[in-house]
Design an enzyme around this catalytic site. Structure first.
Site, PDB file in Angstrom:
ATOM      1  CG  ASP A 149      25.413  -3.323 -76.357  1.00 21.30           C
ATOM      2  OD1 ASP A 149      26.260  -4.255 -76.071  1.00 21.30           O
ATOM      3  OD2 ASP A 149      24.035  -4.333 -75.784  1.00 21.30           O
ATOM      4  CD  GLU A 150      25.960  -8.332 -75.804  1.00 19.85           C
ATOM      5  OE1 GLU A 150      27.371  -8.838 -76.040  1.00 19.85           O
ATOM      6  OE2 GLU A 150      25.759  -8.742 -75.207  1.00 19.85           O
ATOM      7  CE  LYS A 193      27.500  -6.089 -72.589  1.00 26.39           C
ATOM      8  NZ  LYS A 193      26.380  -6.518 -73.171  1.00 26.39           N
ATOM      9  CB  THR A 194      24.024  -2.806 -70.471  1.00 26.47           C
ATOM     10  OG1 THR A 194      23.839  -4.363 -71.098  1.00 26.47           O
ATOM     11  CG2 THR A 194      22.303  -2.763 -70.680  1.00 26.47           C
ATOM     12  NE  ARG A 251      28.973 -16.173 -68.925  1.00 27.36           N
ATOM     13  CZ  ARG A 251      29.153 -14.539 -69.732  1.00 27.36           C
ATOM     14  NH1 ARG A 251      28.041 -13.994 -69.663  1.00 27.36           N
ATOM     15  NH2 ARG A 251      30.489 -14.485 -69.601  1.00 27.36           N
ATOM     16  CD  GLN A 280      31.382 -12.207 -72.351  1.00 32.69           C
ATOM     17  OE1 GLN A 280      31.547 -12.758 -72.103  1.00 32.69           O
ATOM     18  NE2 GLN A 280      32.473 -11.229 -72.113  1.00 32.69           N
TER      19      GLN A 280
END
Length: 740
Positions: free
Chosen positions: A214-215, A33-34, A597, A246
């Site tokens: 973002d986020e 995503k980044t 993770r 998330q």
């Protein structure tokens, strides 16, 4: 080669190259995503959008700086990439005068905020209600983050809310008079500016027609409304990137509804799903999907990967928490032996207090570790406080420990009083502890401090006789008499419950020590001192080490190998969360984050018994384990048992799954040595083989004492020699090993 597009998959390219209008990028775990949000900014620059017309926001200065650097490398121009708070502070410097603030307003941090509230509490006669200004400040912050004001605040039943009702409006007035804003006001006041001055809102819409967030799943309602005002109503170019699966920060005010409602609030939104995962094996992704698909508050997406199938997931059933911790240490040792880097191994848990047993097991295996986002268990403030209290019971000359707790909780003993008390004690040849117990010395201090010292002396008087019975009883007595749990657990801080849990775990550890070792308070303090000494020595060695952390702290990280401990109902999912609307779904999102993770392997553990309130209590495995698809789990022949080498709750063996078979079985438990239930007295003698529900198999070396004082010294195969009180040990004779 095109540095913006060439290494993107089709969905990533679609998101980067999308044109005008609202865009929502549902970015699954490990989907890049980044990369997408930074490439989209670079693409806009390539299209001819001026850098000054783009605003990108995220949640940390580190993330903002990294995004800005990547964009500059790709596009050659500096774009405004900022946190919400930094952006709002910048804008309020320019336009804050419209709502009554100077351009050079001060920004108050939490200490400044609490200092203001302390003054107001004193002015309004509220400083004697035994409520800390910090608790009031945290409550005010929570209210601001959900958009509440002094006018619409609904008063709760607790003392903190009643004080907030009195001080919310005066606090805001005080800030304006001082020309200051607290951290939460930066966003709230900029939103107020946009609401009250439509022309200002329009000017920002024209200044930043391209917004990227973002986020997005971590935004609160105030931040969301701010974005709506900044974007405007006319087909805004607002791009949000996030994943409702998330969203795990509700305790900070994050609202998962923001991302779930985005398409309704912005009609015509184009949705791009990033479902290609570059991190985990197929097995891990199937497991994560099997869990999260049980949530109703989510948007449809399904992660896929070109990675290998990978190894099956291990679900390990332990007899007790200590055995679970030792199995964690054993698995890590096996991974290390197989060539894994310790830096690529992490152990997760739901609550901070669970780190204690894990730390002890890792020390026994000489495995270096770091506690991420926290401190080692015995170095935590609440643990050190209670240990200091009982340390002076054992050593009345310990002035260092006495100074630590003489005013904890606060009892009116300031620096001047302490200096006078120390001088009086020195003149009489006494320690501080002895001085506190002496009525003549207490009579020399001011009345308020004298009452505090009298209460402290009474607590010591109550605890002193209990010190003969062990470590747990005097600590509990001290805790009750001084009101320590109220002191640490009623501040309004989200960490209140964690601190209470840490204290409960300290009591559990002391009770276990009393039952298994029985060498009293002095022995327990020596045991703890050696552990903390090992912690400090370990910190001098900078090198590879595994990471211990809560699942919340693991967000945004990834590791080759992940172990999750304490997967029991009431622990994970948390019993507190189960009592709240939407709580179970957020706990399931936490589980999803934990699973995703891992790159290569997952180990999931739970215990049949765990020490709760000083007693071993039966535990139910986490309901999330039942949601794991069976084809993700290891299957191999084996007998039913509690530990590795035994068939677990899903019909699979717990050993040799990662290729690390261990022929030296712990024997948890020996198939003919069942634990629990009534037991007939057994005839023990030196040389007998015995089984213990925590330590496993061992050889009895000697017996001593009679009745309730009878002790057995056993050399356990795994953990060495231990002396146990027979009344509590629960030893079982292994059939065929009787000694005549």
């Amino acid at each position: 080669m095109d540095p913006i597009l060439d290494d993107l998959n089709p969905a990533q390219r679609e998101a980067v190259q999308y044109g005008d209008g609202p865009l929502m990028v549902l970015a699954g775990a490990g989907s890049g995503k980044t990369r997408v949000i930074t490439r989209r900014v670079a693409w806009l620059l390539r299209r001819g959008v001026p850098a000054s017309r783009i605003l990108a926001v995220t949640f940390t200065n580190k993330a903002a700086g990294e995004m800005a650097r990547r964009v500059e490398e790709l596009g050659g121009e500096r774009v405004l990439v900022s946190t919400f708070h930094s952006a709002c502070a910048r804008f309020l410097r320019r336009d804050g005068e419209r709502i009554g603030f100077p351009s050079d307003f001060s920004i108050y941090d939490t200490q400044d905020r609490d200092a203001c509230l302390k003054l107001l509490m004193q002015e309004h006669g509220l400083d004697k209600l035994n409520v800390k200004p910090a608790a009031v400040g945290r409550r005010v912050s929570q209210l601001k983050n959900v958009g509440s004001t002094a006018d619409d605040f609904v008063v709760g039943l607790g003392p903190v809310d009643r004080i907030v009702e009195r001080l919310f409006a005066p606090y805001q007035q005080m800030l304006k008079k001082l020309g200051a804003m607290d951290f939460d006001d930066l966003i709230g006041n900029f939103l107020l500016l946009l609401k009250e001055w439509p022309e200002v809102a329009e000017s920002y819409q024209q200044r930043f027609p391209w917004l990227l967030v973002d986020e997005f799943q971590d935004t609160n309602r105030v931040q969301y409304e701010l974005l709506q005002r900044m974007a405007g109503d006319d087909d805004p170019n607002l791009c949000v990137v996030g994943d409702p699966d998330q969203s795990i920060y509700r305790f900070r005010g994050a609202e998962v509804r923001n991302i779930l409602d985005f398409q309704d609030d912005f009609p015509g939104t184009h949705v791009v799903r990033l479902e290609q995962n570059y991190r985990s094996t197929k097995t891990i992704l199937r497991a994560a999907e099997g869990v999260i698909e049980n949530n109703e508050q989510r948007l449809d997406k399904r992660l896929v990967t070109d990675n290998d199938e990978g190894v099956p997931i291990v679900v390990h059933r332990a007899a007790g928490a200590a055995q679970e911790a030792r199995e964690v240490a054993r698995v890590i040792a096996a991974l290390r032996e197989a060539g894994a880097s310790l830096d690529e191994i992490a152990v997760f848990y739901r609550s901070h207090y669970l780190s204690r047993g894990l730390e002890e097991a890792l020390r026994e295996h000489a495995t270096p570790y770091r506690v991420v986002g926290g401190v080692s268990f015995f170095e935590r403030r609440e643990i050190k406080d209670l240990l200091a209290y009982v340390r002076v019971l054992v050593n009345p000359l310990d002035d260092v420990s006495m100074e630590r707790i003489v005013n904890v909780p606060p009892r009116g003993i300031g620096r001047a009083t302490l200096d006078g008390l120390r001088a009086e004690a020195g003149g009489r040849g006494m320690s501080l502890y002895e001085a506190v117990l002496e009525p003549e010395v207490r009579a020399t201090v001011a009345s308020r401090a004298r009452k505090g010292l009298e209460a402290l002396a009474a607590a010591f008087d109550a605890a002193r006789p209990l010190a003969e019975r062990g470590a747990c009883a005097p600590m509990k007595a001290i805790c009750d008499h001084v009101g320590y749990l109220s002191h640490i657990g009623e501040t309004g801080d989200p960490e209140d419950e964690a601190r209470r849990e840490n204290v409960a775990e300290l009591f559990n550890d002391a009770a276990f020590f009393d039952a298994e070792v029985g060498s009293g308070l002095r022995g327990y303090l020596e045991h703890v001192a050696l552990l903390t000494s090992a912690d400090r020595a370990e910190g001098d060695d900078e090198g590879e080490r595994i990471s211990l952390m809560t699942v919340h702290a693991a967000k945004g990280l990834e590791f080759d190998h992940v172990l999750v401990a304490g997967l029991e109902e009431g622990l994970f999912p948390s019993s507190r969360a189960l009592e709240e609307p939407g709580g179970l779904e957020e706990e399931r999102r936490l589980m999803y984050v934990a699973l995703t993770r891992a790159r290569k392997s997952l180990w999931l553990g739970f215990a049949d018994l765990r020490m709760v309130a000083g007693r071993l209590q039966p535990q139910d495995r986490s309901s999330f384990l039942a949601e794991l698809p069976p084809d993700c789990l290891a299957e191999a022949p084996g007998h039913h048992g509690h530990g590795h080498g035994g068939r677990g709750p899903f019909g699979h063996r717990d050993d040799d799954v990662l290729g690390f078979a261990d022929d030296d079985d712990d024997g948890f438990a020996h198939p003919d040595c069942e634990f629990g239930g009534s037991q007939e007295p057994i005839a023990l003698g030196p040389g007998a083989r015995v089984a213990h529900q925590v330590y496993g198999l061992g050889t009895l070396l000697r017996l001593a004492g009679n009745g309730r004082n009878a002790k057995a010294t056993v050399r356990f195969d795994r953990s060495g020699e231990r002396t146990l009180l027979l009344e509590y040990a629960g030893l079982r004779l292994v059939p065929g090993w009787e000694v005549s």
